[in-house]
Scaffold this motif. Structure first.
Motif, PDB file in Angstrom:
ATOM      1  N   LEU A   1       0.833  -1.210   0.000  1.00 45.67           N
ATOM      2  CA  LEU A   1       0.000   0.000   0.000  1.00 45.67           C
ATOM      3  C   LEU A   1       0.863   1.253   0.000  1.00 45.67           C
ATOM      4  O   LEU A   1       0.556   2.241  -0.665  1.00 45.67           O
ATOM      5  CB  LEU A   1      -0.921  -0.002   1.217  1.00 45.67           C
ATOM      6  N   LEU A   2       1.948   1.202   0.780  1.00 49.40           N
ATOM      7  CA  LEU A   2       2.820   2.373   0.876  1.00 49.40           C
ATOM      8  C   LEU A   2       3.423   2.722  -0.479  1.00 49.40           C
ATOM      9  O   LEU A   2       3.592   3.902  -0.804  1.00 49.40           O
ATOM     10  CB  LEU A   2       3.932   2.083   1.893  1.00 49.40           C
ATOM     11  N   SER A   3       3.739   1.706  -1.277  1.00 51.35           N
ATOM     12  CA  SER A   3       4.324   1.969  -2.592  1.00 51.35           C
ATOM     13  C   SER A   3       3.312   2.571  -3.568  1.00 51.35           C
ATOM     14  O   SER A   3       3.697   3.234  -4.530  1.00 51.35           O
ATOM     15  CB  SER A   3       4.892   0.673  -3.168  1.00 51.35           C
ATOM     16  N   MET A   4       2.024   2.343  -3.333  1.00 51.24           N
ATOM     17  CA  MET A   4       1.000   2.850  -4.247  1.00 51.24           C
ATOM     18  C   MET A   4       0.802   4.351  -4.139  1.00 51.24           C
ATOM     19  O   MET A   4       0.255   4.974  -5.054  1.00 51.24           O
ATOM     20  CB  MET A   4      -0.327   2.140  -3.998  1.00 51.24           C
ATOM     21  N   PHE A   5       1.234   4.971  -3.043  1.00 51.78           N
ATOM     22  CA  PHE A   5       1.037   6.403  -2.891  1.00 51.78           C
ATOM     23  C   PHE A   5       1.825   7.202  -3.921  1.00 51.78           C
ATOM     24  O   PHE A   5       1.469   8.338  -4.238  1.00 51.78           O
ATOM     25  CB  PHE A   5       1.428   6.849  -1.481  1.00 51.78           C
ATOM     26  N   GLN A   6       2.890   6.628  -4.437  1.00 55.31           N
ATOM     27  CA  GLN A   6       3.654   7.336  -5.453  1.00 55.31           C
ATOM     28  C   GLN A   6       2.842   7.521  -6.729  1.00 55.31           C
ATOM     29  O   GLN A   6       3.106   8.430  -7.509  1.00 55.31           O
ATOM     30  CB  GLN A   6       4.935   6.552  -5.761  1.00 55.31           C
ATOM     31  N   VAL A   7       1.853   6.665  -6.934  1.00 55.67           N
ATOM     32  CA  VAL A   7       0.985   6.788  -8.105  1.00 55.67           C
ATOM     33  C   VAL A   7      -0.197   7.703  -7.805  1.00 55.67           C
ATOM     34  O   VAL A   7      -0.634   8.490  -8.658  1.00 55.67           O
ATOM     35  CB  VAL A   7       0.493   5.400  -8.559  1.00 55.67           C
TER      36      VAL A   7
ATOM     37  N   ILE B   1       2.376  -2.262  -7.621  1.00 57.97           N
ATOM     38  CA  ILE B   1       1.911  -3.574  -7.164  1.00 57.97           C
ATOM     39  C   ILE B   1       2.738  -4.682  -7.797  1.00 57.97           C
ATOM     40  O   ILE B   1       3.190  -5.615  -7.122  1.00 57.97           O
ATOM     41  CB  ILE B   1       0.417  -3.752  -7.484  1.00 57.97           C
ATOM     42  N   ILE B   2       2.951  -4.572  -9.110  1.00 53.71           N
ATOM     43  CA  ILE B   2       3.740  -5.594  -9.809  1.00 53.71           C
ATOM     44  C   ILE B   2       5.166  -5.628  -9.273  1.00 53.71           C
ATOM     45  O   ILE B   2       5.742  -6.703  -9.038  1.00 53.71           O
ATOM     46  CB  ILE B   2       3.727  -5.325 -11.323  1.00 53.71           C
ATOM     47  N   SER B   3       5.736  -4.446  -9.053  1.00 52.18           N
ATOM     48  CA  SER B   3       7.105  -4.380  -8.556  1.00 52.18           C
ATOM     49  C   SER B   3       7.203  -4.970  -7.148  1.00 52.18           C
ATOM     50  O   SER B   3       8.089  -5.792  -6.874  1.00 52.18           O
ATOM     51  CB  SER B   3       7.584  -2.927  -8.548  1.00 52.18           C
TER      52      SER B   3
ATOM     53  N   VAL C   1       5.039  -7.031  -5.458  1.00 60.38           N
ATOM     54  CA  VAL C   1       4.731  -8.460  -5.428  1.00 60.38           C
ATOM     55  C   VAL C   1       5.825  -9.266  -6.122  1.00 60.38           C
ATOM     56  O   VAL C   1       6.216 -10.344  -5.654  1.00 60.38           O
ATOM     57  CB  VAL C   1       3.352  -8.720  -6.071  1.00 60.38           C
ATOM     58  N   GLY C   2       6.330  -8.747  -7.235  1.00 58.46           N
ATOM     59  CA  GLY C   2       7.387  -9.459  -7.947  1.00 58.46           C
ATOM     60  C   GLY C   2       8.636  -9.633  -7.110  1.00 58.46           C
ATOM     61  O   GLY C   2       9.213 -10.734  -7.046  1.00 58.46           O
ATOM     62  N   PHE C   3       9.073  -8.562  -6.465  1.00 53.96           N
ATOM     63  CA  PHE C   3      10.264  -8.684  -5.633  1.00 53.96           C
ATOM     64  C   PHE C   3      10.002  -9.549  -4.399  1.00 53.96           C
ATOM     65  O   PHE C   3      10.901 -10.250  -3.924  1.00 53.96           O
ATOM     66  CB  PHE C   3      10.758  -7.294  -5.207  1.00 53.96           C
ATOM     67  N   LEU C   4       8.778  -9.480  -3.846  1.00 54.85           N
ATOM     68  CA  LEU C   4       8.466 -10.352  -2.715  1.00 54.85           C
ATOM     69  C   LEU C   4       8.520 -11.821  -3.118  1.00 54.85           C
ATOM     70  O   LEU C   4       8.938 -12.682  -2.334  1.00 54.85           O
ATOM     71  CB  LEU C   4       7.074 -10.007  -2.157  1.00 54.85           C
ATOM     72  N   ILE C   5       8.106 -12.113  -4.353  1.00 60.08           N
ATOM     73  CA  ILE C   5       8.147 -13.507  -4.821  1.00 60.08           C
ATOM     74  C   ILE C   5       9.579 -13.930  -5.149  1.00 60.08           C
ATOM     75  O   ILE C   5      10.049 -14.984  -4.697  1.00 60.08           O
ATOM     76  CB  ILE C   5       7.226 -13.689  -6.036  1.00 60.08           C
TER      77      ILE C   5
ATOM     78  N   THR D   1      12.386   1.172  -8.545  1.00 57.76           N
ATOM     79  CA  THR D   1      11.454   0.362  -9.336  1.00 57.76           C
ATOM     80  C   THR D   1      10.015   0.587  -8.883  1.00 57.76           C
ATOM     81  O   THR D   1       9.152  -0.255  -9.115  1.00 57.76           O
ATOM     82  CB  THR D   1      11.807  -1.128  -9.217  1.00 57.76           C
ATOM     83  N   LYS D   2       9.776   1.725  -8.199  1.00 58.92           N
ATOM     84  CA  LYS D   2       8.448   2.184  -7.802  1.00 58.92           C
ATOM     85  C   LYS D   2       7.835   1.374  -6.664  1.00 58.92           C
ATOM     86  O   LYS D   2       6.641   1.510  -6.390  1.00 58.92           O
ATOM     87  CB  LYS D   2       7.485   2.197  -8.999  1.00 58.92           C
ATOM     88  N   ALA D   3       8.622   0.549  -5.993  1.00 56.96           N
ATOM     89  CA  ALA D   3       8.155  -0.096  -4.770  1.00 56.96           C
ATOM     90  C   ALA D   3       8.679   0.711  -3.587  1.00 56.96           C
ATOM     91  O   ALA D   3       9.439   1.660  -3.755  1.00 56.96           O
ATOM     92  CB  ALA D   3       8.638  -1.542  -4.714  1.00 56.96           C
ATOM     93  N   SER D   4       8.265   0.348  -2.391  1.00 58.97           N
ATOM     94  CA  SER D   4       8.727   1.061  -1.212  1.00 58.97           C
ATOM     95  C   SER D   4      10.114   0.569  -0.819  1.00 58.97           C
ATOM     96  O   SER D   4      10.374  -0.633  -0.800  1.00 58.97           O
ATOM     97  CB  SER D   4       7.752   0.852  -0.051  1.00 58.97           C
ATOM     98  N   TYR D   5      11.004   1.515  -0.489  1.00 61.33           N
ATOM     99  CA  TYR D   5      12.342   1.112  -0.061  1.00 61.33           C
ATOM    100  C   TYR D   5      12.292   0.339   1.244  1.00 61.33           C
ATOM    101  O   TYR D   5      13.194  -0.440   1.563  1.00 61.33           O
ATOM    102  CB  TYR D   5      13.251   2.333   0.078  1.00 61.33           C
TER     103      TYR D   5
END
Length: 979
Positions: A372-378, A393-395, A397-401, A450-454
Motif C-alpha cells: 500500500l505504501l508503494s502505491m502512494f507514489q501513483v 503492485i507488480i514491482s 509483489v514481484g520482488f516479494l516472490i 522500481t516504484k516499490a517502497s524502499y
C-alpha cells in the motif's frame, strides 16, 4: 526533572526489601529530591508565569510573520481540498522527504494562541537551568530580528541537476516558476552580548557545524523524557510508543519547540524505521506461516481490505477526493504486531495456537502495508494511466516472490554453507553483518527506483537471514539496545513531531477522530476466520472457542507504527489536509490506548474463568473425611512433528477420539525454515482412568522399599519394553513387569502389598500412555515423535517451592533448611496447639507476602494429612519437609549429572566437527588431539592425545605428517588447520 527523580526513587523505595538500601540510599535521596522539587517548582512557577505574560504581550519576535506563513499553508490545503485536481501541484517530491517540513519545522508558532503560550511556557521551563547557570550575566537568549535577515524561500525542483554551494539539491527560482516552498531560512537562536557585534560569516564559517552545550543538554533531556514516558505508559498497560509520541509533540515543534535540530532527529528516526523493517525480516518465522497457512493469509488480506473500504467510504462521504479517501483508509489497514504481541505475551497466550495465528496474520498485514505504501507514489500523480497504478503492485509483489522466495529457500543455505562456514569462527559475525549491510544497501535503491517502497527492500534483506539460526540470534543480541533507542527516536521525533496537537482543539478534528475509529473496529469481523482449537467444557463458565474469536478480533484492532507511517507519508505527498491528518492521528492514538488495554483485561478475565473451572473440578474437594481419595489421570503429551498446515486443528479430532480433555496447550517450533519441527505440549485430563492420591507416608515407604530391594542404590526402576517418559517420578513409577524381576522376600507384608498395588495401577497408566502415543503417531505420520508423561495441575511441592523462593533459601538441602521450615510451622501455629489447618496456612503465608493459591495449599494438605481430619500436626509437617528436601537433593544431583553428560557430549561434537573439517580439506584417518592447557571436564581415553594424518591432498608441496609426539602436541601445519 526533580519530580521525575522523586517518583523513580519512591518506586524503588516501595519495592525494595533491603532495609540497608532504604536507610542509606533511597530515603536520603527522597529527602534531597523532595527539597529539589520544592525549589524547582517555585522557580518554575515564576518562569512559566513570566513566559506566558511575555507570549501574550507579543514580546516574541517574528510571531506575526511566521503565523502568517502557517495561515497561508493552512489556507492552501483547505482550498485545495475542494479542488478536483487536489494533489496535482501541491505535493513534495517523494525522493526528498516524507515529512511536511514547511508545516512542522518552518512554522514554529501556531494559530492557536493558547497552545503557543503553553508551548512557550514548557520551553522556558525546560530551558531555565541553562539560563540560571549561564556564566555570562549579560547574555540573553533571544530570537533575532528577522528584519536583519533575508527570508529566502527555497524550492525543490524536480528537474534540478546541479548541487548548490551548500550541498543541497535545490536552486533558487523566481516566484513565477512552479514549485512548492519546503523550507524557510530561519536563523538560529543566538546569544546577544552588549559589547560584541554579531560575528561576520564567510565561506569558512559555512563549512563549520557548530553545536552548543544548550543543544546537547536539550537532546539529552528529550531522550531521557521519552524513555521515562515510555516506561510510565508501559506500566499503565499501554504501549511504550504512546508515551514516546506524547514526549515528541510536547517537547518538539508542535508545542514547546524545545528540541534543537528537529530535522536531524527525524532523520535518525527514519533510520530507526529502516532498522525496524530489517528486524521484522530477520524475525520472520516461515514455519509459523506454513503452520497457520491459508487462515493467516485470509485474516491478513481481509484485515487490510475492510478498513480500507470503511475509511474510503467515510472520507468520501465527508467530501474528500477519492485519492485522499484512499489514504485515509490505508492508514488504518495495518495491525501493529509489536502492540498485539506484547499484550498476548503479558496474558501468556503468545505460544498458544490462537496466539500464533494472530502473529502470522500480523506479519501478512505488514507485508500488505508495504505494498500500500508503494502505491502512494501513483496516487499523487495528476493524471496517471492505468498501467501506472499497477507498476508499484507488480514491482512489490514481484520482488516479494523473487527475492522473498530466494530468502527462504536457497540463499540462506548458500550464505551459511558457502561463506560463513568457510570463515574463521571469530570472523563469522563480522562477515554476516557485512553481507547483511551490503544486501540492505543494494535492496533499498533497487526497490525505491522500481516504484516499490524502499522499506520493502529493508524487509527482504532481513528475510534472507531469518533462516540462518546463528544469524538470527546474533542480530537480536547485538542490535537490541541500538534498536530500542532508534525506535524511541522514531516514535518521539518522526511521529511525535508530526502530531498537530494545536488542531486537537478543533471540534472538526475530534469529531472526525471518533468517526474514523470505525475503521479500527472494521477488523472485528475477522473473528469468523478463527477455527475451533478446543471443545466446550461441560460445566465451564466460558467457551474457549468464543474466547479465541474475541481475542483474535481485538488483537487485530491494535494500531501502531505503520498507521503513523502511512498517514505521515500521505501528508508529505499532499494527499491529506492538516485537519484530516490530525483526525487520523487522534483515532490511531485512541486505538493504541484502548485496544491493548481491553485485550489484556479480557485475557486476564478468561484466564481467571479457566482457573476457576479447573479449581471447581478439583477432585480433592469432593471427598469427605476417611474416604479414599481418587483423581482422574492427568497427562502431559509432547508431540514433535514436521510443520504442516492445519496440524493444530487436527489435534482436536485426535483428542476427542481418545476421550482426553485439554487443560492447556502450548506450541513452539524447533527452527524457523520450511523444514522446521513443531513441538506441541498438550496438558490433558483423562476422565476414563482414575488413580489414587498417594500420601507422603506411602511414597516414603515405596521409595525405601525399592532402595532396599536394589541394594540401596539410587536407580530408577524401568521397564525395558516401554519408553522412559512415563517414569519421571521415581518415588512411585514402576510396573508389574519390572517388579517381578526384584526379590521381595525380605520386605514386610505391608510393604509388598503396597508395591504390588502401586505397580498394578502403573500398569494401567503405562497401557493408556502407549495407546495415546500410538494413536497420535499414526495420525501425524512416521516422522512424528510422541512422549506421554504423568502430570499434575496441583503439585504438592508448589507451596514449598514458593516458600523457598520467597525467603531465598537457595539450593542447599540440609538441616538448616529443615529448621527454617519447622520455624515457619511454629509461627503459623500461633496458639501453640501443635496443629494447623488450611485456612491458617493460607492466611499466614498470604500475610507474609507469599503468593500462593488455594489449590496449592489444598494439594499439600491432601498429601500430608494422613487421617483426613483437615489438620496437620508438627510431626507430619516435619516428615513431609524431610521427604521434600530429599527429593530436591536427588533432583539437584540429577541436574549436575545431566550437565556433565552434556559437556562431554559437547566435546564429542566439537571433535567430530574438527574431523569433518579436516576431511573436507582432503585429510583422512584423522584423530584430533586433545586440547591441553585447560582443565579437563571429564576423563578421556589416553589415546586421544595421539594424532595420525594420512592421505594428504596433492598440492605444490609434498609434505605429510604421520605422527605427533607422545605428549599430545600436534605438528604446526595440522595444528593451524584444526584452529
Amino acid at each position: 526533572h526533580a519530580l521525575l527523580i522523586f517518583s523513580t526513587v519512591y518506586y524503588y523505595e516501595s519495592v525494595s526489601s533491603s532495609q540497608e538500601m532504604k536507610q542509606y540510599i533511597t530515603r536520603p535521596m527522597l529527602a534531597l529530591a523532595t527539597m529539589a522539587t520544592i525549589g524547582f517548582a517555585s522557580q518554575a512557577t515564576t518562569v512559566a508565569t513570566n513566559s506566558i505574560d511575555s507570549a501574550n504581550n507579543g514580546n516574541l519576535r517574528a510571531t506575526g510573520e511566521k503565523s502568517s506563513r502557517f495561515d497561508r499553508f493552512m489556507n492552501t490545503l483547505q482550498d485545495d481540498e475542494d479542488s478536483a485536481n487536489y494533489s496535482a501541484s501541491n505535493r513534495f517530491n517523494s525522493k526528498h522527504s516524507t515529512v511536511n517540513k514547511s508545516y512542522y519545522f518552518s512554522s514554529r508558532q501556531h494559530d492557536s494562541s493558547s497552545s503557543s503560550s503553553f508551548g512557550a511556557s514548557i520551553n522556558n521551563l525546560l530551558s531555565w537551568p541553562l539560563k540560571f547557570f549561564s556564566s555570562n550575566d549579560n547574555a540573553v537568549l533571544t530570537t533575532p530580528d528577522y528584519s536583519n535577515y533575508s527570508t529566502i524561500p527555497q524550492y525543490y525542483d524536480n528537474n534540478a541537476n546541479s548541487m548548490s554551494k551548500n550541498g543541497r539539491q535545490n536552486r533558487k527560482l523566481n516566484s513565477s516558476e512552479p514549485g512548492i516552498p519546503t523550507e524557510y531560512y530561519r536563523p538560529p537562536i543566538v546569544v546577544e552580548h552588549d559589547a560584541h557585534p554579531p560575528p561576520q560569516h564567510d565561506d569558512i564559517h559555512e563549512m563549520v557545524v557548530h553545536v552548543t552545550y544548550e543543544d546537547i543538554y536539550a537532546i539529552i533531556v528529550f531522550l531521557i523524557d521519552a524513555t521515562a514516558m515510555g516506561i510510565l505508559t508501559a506500566k499503565l498497560g499501554m504501549p511504550a510508543l504512546v508515551g514516546e509520541i506524547i514526549t515528541g509533540f510536547v517537547l518538539g515543534p508542535p508545542l514547546a519547540n524545545f528540541v534543537p535540530f528537529p530535522e536531524a532527529m527525524v532523520l535518525v528516526g527514519e533510520i530507526g524505521l529502516i532498522m525496524l523493517l530489517l528486524e521484522a525480516g530477520v524475525e520472520l518465522d516461515v514455519a509459523q506461516l506454513k503452520e497457520t497457512g491459508l487462515r493467516a493469509l485470509a485474516i491478513g488480506i481481509t484485515g487490510t481490505v475492510l478498513p480500507l473500504l470503511v475509511g474510503l467510504g467515510l472520507a468520501t462521504a465527508g467530501g474528500a477526493p477519492i485519492k485522499s479517501a484512499m489514504a485515509v483508509g490505508a492508514s488504518f489497514s495495518p495491525t501493529s504486531l509489536g502492540v498485539a504481541a506484547s499484550a498476548l505475551k503479558s496474558g501468556k497466550m503468545l505460544d498458544t495456537p490462537v496466539g500464533q495465528l494472530i502473529v502470522a496474520s500480523c506479519v501478512v498485514d505488514d507485508i500488505l502495508a508495504l505494498i500500500l505504501l508503494s502505491m502512494f507514489q501513483v496516487l499523487v500523480l495528476p493524471d496517471p494511466s492505468i498501467i501506472q497504478y499497477f507498476i508499484p503492485i507488480i514491482s512489490s509483489v514481484g520482488f516479494l516472490i523473487v527475492l522473498g522466495g530466494s530468502a527462504v529457500t536457497w540463499l540462506p543455505k548458500f550464505i551459511e554453507n558457502k561463506i560463513l562456514n568457510r570463515c574463521k569462527p571469530d570472523q563469522r559475525e563480522l562477515v554476516m553483518f557485512s553481507i547483511m549491510t551490503v544486501m540492505l544497501l543494494a535492496y533499498l535503491p533497487l526497490l525505491n527506483y522500481t516504484k516499490a517502497s524502499y522499506l520493502t527492500g529493508a524487509f527482504l534483506a532481513g528475510c534472507t537471514f531469518s533462516q540462518i539460526e546463528s544469524a538470527h540470534h546474533q542480530f537480536m543480541e547485538k542490535t537490541h539496545q541500538l534498536m530500542t533507542w532508534l525506535l524511541r527516536v522514531f516514535f518521539a521525533a518522526s511521529i511525535g513531531f508530526q502530531v498537530p496537537v494545536s488542531q486537537f482543539s478543533d471540534p472538526y478534528v475530534i469529531g472526525w477522530g471518533f468517526i474514523l475509529y470505525l475503521c479500527v473496529a472494521a477488523k472485528l469481523p475477522l473473528a469468523a476466520y478463527v477455527p475451533q482449537f478446543e471443545d466446550v467444557k461441560k460445566g465451564a463458565s466460558y467457551n474457549p472457542f468464543i474466547r479465541d474469536r474475541i481475542i483474535t478480533a481485538l488483537a487485530m484492532t491494535c494500531r501502531g507504527e505503520f498507521s503513523f507511517i502511512i498517514a505521515a507519508f500521505a501528508l508529505g505527498e499532499g494527499l491529506l489536509t492538516a485537519r484530516m491528518y490530525a483526525a487520523i492521528v487522534w483515532a490511531v492514538l485512541l486505538s493504541c490506548i484502548t485496544s491493548p488495554f481491553i485485550l489484556l483485561n479480557l485475557i486476564k478475565y478468561f484466564n481467571q474463568k479457566k482457573a476457576a473451572y479447573l479449581a471447581d473440578t478439583n477432585p480433592l474437594k469432593k471427598f469427605k473425611k476417611g474416604e479414599e481419595v481418587m483423581t482422574p489421570l492427568f497427562l502431559h503429551v509432547k508431540v514433535v512433528s514436521p510443520v504442516y498446515n492445519g496440524m493444530q486443528e487436527q489435534f482436536r479430532a485426535i483428542l476427542n477420539e481418545l476421550g482426553l480433555e485439554v487443560i492447556e496447550r502450548r506450541t513452539n517450533r524447533e527452527g524457523r525454515g520450511l523444514e522446521a519441527m513443531v513441538q506441541t505440549d498438550l496438558y490433558v485430563r483423562d476422565n476414563n482412568v482414575m488413580t489414587h492420591v498417594m500420601k507422603i507416608k506411602a511414597q516414603k515407604k515405596i521409595k525405601r522399599a525399592l532402595a532396599s530391594v536394589v541394594g540401596g542404590s539410587e536407580v530408577e526402576i524401568m521397564d525395558g519394553n516401554h519408553k522412559k517418559s512415563l517414569y519421571r517420578r521415581r518415588s512411585s513409577q514402576l510396573s508389574s513387569h519390572s517388579l517381578s524381576a526384584l526379590e521381595l522376600d525380605h520386605l514386610a507384608k505391608e510393604e509388598t502389598e503396597l508395591l504390588q498395588k502401586t505397580a498394578k495401577e502403573q500398569d494401567t497408566i503405562i497401557s493408556r500412555g502407549a495407546e495415546i502415543e500410538k494413536k497420535i503417531e499414526e495420525a501425524l505420520g512416521e516422522q512424528s515423535k510422541v512422549e506421554v508423561d504423568v502430570w499434575s495441575p496441583w503439585p504438592w511441592t508448589e507451596v514449598l517451592d514458593t516458600i523457598c523462593d520467597h525467603y531465598g533459601l537457595g539450593e542447599e538441602y540440609g538441616e538448616e533448611k529443615l529448621d527454617i521450615f519447622i520455624s515457619i510451622f511454629d509461627k503459623i501455629d500461633s496458639d501453640g496447639g501443635g496443629s494447623i489447618d488450611m485456612d491458617e496456612m493460607y492466611q499466614a503465608l498470604s500475610n507474609a507476602g507469599i503468593e500462593i493459591s488455594d489449590e496449592g495449599v489444598l494439594s499439600l494438605f491432601a498429601m500430608i494429612d494422613e487421617d483426613g481430619d483437615g489438620d496437620v500436626v508438627r510431626d507430619e509437617w516435619k516428615d513431609t519437609i524431610e521427604f521434600y528436601l530429599e527429593l530436591k537433593a536427588e533432583e539437584s544431583d540429577m541436574k549436575n549429572l545431566a550437565a556433565v553428560a552434556a559437556r562431554k557430549n559437547n566435546m564429542d561434537i566439537q571433535k567430530e566437527m574438527k574431523r569433518k573439517m579436516l576431511k573436507d580439506m582432503g585429510y583422512t584417518s584423522v584423530r584430533v588431539p586433545a586440547q591441553h592447557g585447560s582443565m579437563p571436564m571429564v576423563d578421556e581415553d589416553a589415546d586421544d592425545d595421539v594424532e595420525v594424518v594420512t592421505a594428504m591432498p596433492t598440492s605444490n608441496f609434498e609434505k605429510s605428517t604421520t605422527e605427533s609426539s607422545g605428549d599430545g602436541d600436534s605438528k604446526e601445519d595440522v595444528g593451524m588447520l584444526i584452529e
